[in-house]
Design a protein around this motif. Structure first.
Motif, PDB file in Angstrom:
ATOM      1  N   GLU A  39     -21.741 -16.979  54.495  1.00 20.65           N
ATOM      2  CA  GLU A  39     -22.951 -16.261  53.283  1.00 20.65           C
ATOM      3  C   GLU A  39     -21.803 -14.880  53.095  1.00 20.65           C
ATOM      4  O   GLU A  39     -21.109 -14.075  51.797  1.00 20.65           O
ATOM      5  CB  GLU A  39     -24.223 -14.808  54.108  1.00 20.65           C
ATOM      6  CG  GLU A  39     -24.466 -14.165  52.997  1.00 20.65           C
ATOM      7  CD  GLU A  39     -24.900 -14.885  51.797  1.00 20.65           C
ATOM      8  OE1 GLU A  39     -25.482 -13.764  51.244  1.00 20.65           O
ATOM      9  OE2 GLU A  39     -25.706 -15.678  52.084  1.00 20.65           O
ATOM     10  N   ALA A  40     -21.282 -14.227  53.828  1.00 26.20           N
ATOM     11  CA  ALA A  40     -20.175 -13.703  54.083  1.00 26.20           C
ATOM     12  C   ALA A  40     -19.084 -13.623  53.324  1.00 26.20           C
ATOM     13  O   ALA A  40     -18.257 -13.612  52.336  1.00 26.20           O
ATOM     14  CB  ALA A  40     -19.289 -12.969  55.633  1.00 26.20           C
ATOM     15  N   GLU A  41     -18.507 -15.383  53.783  1.00 27.50           N
ATOM     16  CA  GLU A  41     -17.377 -15.924  52.687  1.00 27.50           C
ATOM     17  C   GLU A  41     -18.200 -16.128  51.402  1.00 27.50           C
ATOM     18  O   GLU A  41     -17.221 -16.153  50.354  1.00 27.50           O
ATOM     19  CB  GLU A  41     -16.962 -17.330  52.784  1.00 27.50           C
ATOM     20  CG  GLU A  41     -16.605 -18.092  52.257  1.00 27.50           C
ATOM     21  CD  GLU A  41     -15.040 -17.281  52.098  1.00 27.50           C
ATOM     22  OE1 GLU A  41     -13.792 -17.859  51.560  1.00 27.50           O
ATOM     23  OE2 GLU A  41     -14.346 -16.372  53.229  1.00 27.50           O
ATOM     24  N   THR A  42     -19.177 -15.922  50.852  1.00 27.53           N
ATOM     25  CA  THR A  42     -19.935 -16.573  49.913  1.00 27.53           C
ATOM     26  C   THR A  42     -19.874 -15.343  48.903  1.00 27.53           C
ATOM     27  O   THR A  42     -19.403 -15.144  47.367  1.00 27.53           O
ATOM     28  CB  THR A  42     -21.314 -17.082  49.414  1.00 27.53           C
ATOM     29  OG1 THR A  42     -21.306 -18.189  50.159  1.00 27.53           O
ATOM     30  CG2 THR A  42     -21.639 -17.342  47.846  1.00 27.53           C
ATOM     31  N   ARG A  49     -14.109 -13.159  42.145  1.00 24.73           N
ATOM     32  CA  ARG A  49     -14.593 -13.273  40.934  1.00 24.73           C
ATOM     33  C   ARG A  49     -14.980 -12.117  40.508  1.00 24.73           C
ATOM     34  O   ARG A  49     -14.213 -11.829  38.675  1.00 24.73           O
ATOM     35  CB  ARG A  49     -16.247 -13.937  40.915  1.00 24.73           C
ATOM     36  CG  ARG A  49     -15.406 -15.981  41.324  1.00 24.73           C
ATOM     37  CD  ARG A  49     -16.344 -16.521  40.559  1.00 24.73           C
ATOM     38  NE  ARG A  49     -17.636 -16.640  41.924  1.00 24.73           N
ATOM     39  CZ  ARG A  49     -17.801 -16.979  42.754  1.00 24.73           C
ATOM     40  NH1 ARG A  49     -16.826 -17.907  43.610  1.00 24.73           N
ATOM     41  NH2 ARG A  49     -18.910 -16.979  43.778  1.00 24.73           N
ATOM     42  N   THR A  50     -15.997 -11.558  40.731  1.00 29.66           N
ATOM     43  CA  THR A  50     -15.978  -9.904  39.783  1.00 29.66           C
ATOM     44  C   THR A  50     -14.838  -9.018  39.384  1.00 29.66           C
ATOM     45  O   THR A  50     -14.713  -8.886  37.876  1.00 29.66           O
ATOM     46  CB  THR A  50     -17.224  -8.804  40.466  1.00 29.66           C
ATOM     47  OG1 THR A  50     -18.454 -10.222  40.678  1.00 29.66           O
ATOM     48  CG2 THR A  50     -17.889  -8.249  39.946  1.00 29.66           C
ATOM     49  N   LEU A  51     -13.979  -8.912  40.835  1.00 24.84           N
ATOM     50  CA  LEU A  51     -12.745  -8.000  40.017  1.00 24.84           C
ATOM     51  C   LEU A  51     -11.896  -8.695  39.396  1.00 24.84           C
ATOM     52  O   LEU A  51     -11.376  -8.071  38.333  1.00 24.84           O
ATOM     53  CB  LEU A  51     -12.152  -7.832  41.424  1.00 24.84           C
ATOM     54  CG  LEU A  51     -12.899  -6.853  42.207  1.00 24.84           C
ATOM     55  CD1 LEU A  51     -12.080  -7.110  43.900  1.00 24.84           C
ATOM     56  CD2 LEU A  51     -13.255  -5.608  42.168  1.00 24.84           C
ATOM     57  N   ALA A  60     -21.543  -3.567  37.888  1.00 24.64           N
ATOM     58  CA  ALA A  60     -21.603  -4.718  38.975  1.00 24.64           C
ATOM     59  C   ALA A  60     -20.444  -4.920  39.899  1.00 24.64           C
ATOM     60  O   ALA A  60     -20.851  -5.644  40.904  1.00 24.64           O
ATOM     61  CB  ALA A  60     -21.130  -6.003  37.688  1.00 24.64           C
ATOM     62  N   GLU A  61     -19.292  -4.044  39.363  1.00 20.44           N
ATOM     63  CA  GLU A  61     -18.434  -3.888  40.835  1.00 20.44           C
ATOM     64  C   GLU A  61     -18.831  -3.405  41.870  1.00 20.44           C
ATOM     65  O   GLU A  61     -18.573  -3.936  43.168  1.00 20.44           O
ATOM     66  CB  GLU A  61     -16.835  -4.368  40.378  1.00 20.44           C
ATOM     67  CG  GLU A  61     -15.944  -3.168  41.406  1.00 20.44           C
ATOM     68  CD  GLU A  61     -15.141  -2.574  41.093  1.00 20.44           C
ATOM     69  OE1 GLU A  61     -14.564  -1.463  41.811  1.00 20.44           O
ATOM     70  OE2 GLU A  61     -14.593  -2.809  39.862  1.00 20.44           O
TER      71      GLU A  61
END
Length: 322
Positions: A39-42, A49-51, A60-61
């Motif tokens: 979960e942490a890796e996801t 991807r957001t950054l 969103a960030e």
């Protein structure tokens, strides 16, 4: 050979005996930790991807960063809880092994006591009631041995579920008392508190996005009310957790003192056994008396290990409270 018996032999194989620190290294492999790590890796990849998205919004960030931070906190908690479970299961399994040894020695004492009573009965030095009592003591000792063996099998199986086939041994060194502001650190890393803090920060951020000139007043007031409610919940939860953590921490010192007292009692039992052994070798005491002294020594050993384990469970239980 039955599967159960084969499994037990594997569990008891001497080559598998390992100290507690080696068992704790298995914590990252516990299912709950593996899932938390995934979960942490996801969440980390989601944040990356957001950054990288040129069209990302500050909201969103913030949400992506919060999701990753919360997943990391939950991973730390899962790892600490896995170590706590392993330490507890390890302690329980070793105590169960000692219980079997103690029960076996009690049977040996009861058997020899019965033989002695039978001889005394023939010589007129004991009564039929003495014989019945000796027989009952042996039956009780054998029943206790059977229960101890079942407890050992169950405890070893529980430990094996966490770390695989394993034979525990005595804990040589106990972890020292946590230094520094351990309670403050645990509160700062507590996943539930972090989630509330994040929710509060998110509400405040959303409130900052609202333009009072255009946004309906009721929407602004609703966000402000939610923020106040979250602040209250956060303060209440932090106060409750702090009290619990401080109580857990205060338990550690008297538990360590209990270990020292049990160590002194064990050394005294060793001295008494050595003295009785010398008396036996000199022909001044009976084998039954020597076995009874050995039984007392084994009981003192069990009491010492139980004192150690009480501290271990409190120590890892404290660290898992995050």
């Amino acid at each position: 050979m039955r599967k159960g018996a084969l499994a037990l032999l594997l569990l008891l194989a001497p080559t598998l005996a390992q100290p507690l620190p080696e068992a704790l290294k298995k914590a990252p492999e516990v299912t709950a930790v593996v899932l938390a790590r995934l979960e942490a890796e996801t969440r980390r990849k989601d944040l990356e991807r957001t950054l990288q998205d040129p069209l990302r919004t500050p909201l969103a960030e913030l949400q992506a960063r919060q999701a990753w931070e919360l997943a990391e906190a939950r991973l730390k908690r899962a790892l600490a809880q896995a170590e706590n479970e392993i330490a507890s299961a390890y302690a329980q399994a070793y105590e169960a092994l000692l219980q079997v040894g103690l029960a076996e020695k009690a049977v040996e004492v009861a058997e020899l006591g019965l033989k002695a009573t039978e001889i005394r009965l023939k010589g007129g030095g004991a009564t039929s009631l003495d014989l019945l009592e000796a027989q009952n003591r042996l039956l009780e000792a054998r029943k206790n041995l059977e229960l101890a063996q079942k407890g050992r099998d169950s405890a070893l199986a529980a430990l094996a579920q966490l770390v695989g086939p394993w034979r525990p041994e005595s804990v040589k060194e106990l972890p020292t008392l946590p230094e520094g502001k351990v309670v403050e650190t645990l509160l700062q890393e507590h996943a539930d508190l972090l989630q509330l803090r994040q929710s509060l920060n998110l509400l405040r951020f959303q409130r900052g996005l609202l333009d009072e000139s255009f946004a309906p007043r009721k929407d602004i007031e609703a966000l402000e009310d939610q923020s106040q409610a979250l602040e209250t919940n956060l303060a209440n939860l932090e106060r409750t957790l702090r009290l619990g953590l401080e109580a857990r921490y205060r338990q550690l010192v008297p538990l360590l003192q209990g270990v020292k007292a049990a160590e002194e009692a064990y050394r005294a039992a060793q001295e008494r056994y050595r003295a009785e052994e010398k008396r036996f070798q000199a022909g001044l005491t009976s084998r039954l008396s020597l076995l009874q002294q050995e039984l007392s020594l084994r009981q003192a050993e069990l009491t010492l290990e139980q004192a150690k384990h009480a501290y271990l469970k409190a120590y890892y239980g404290l660290l898992a409270s995050r």
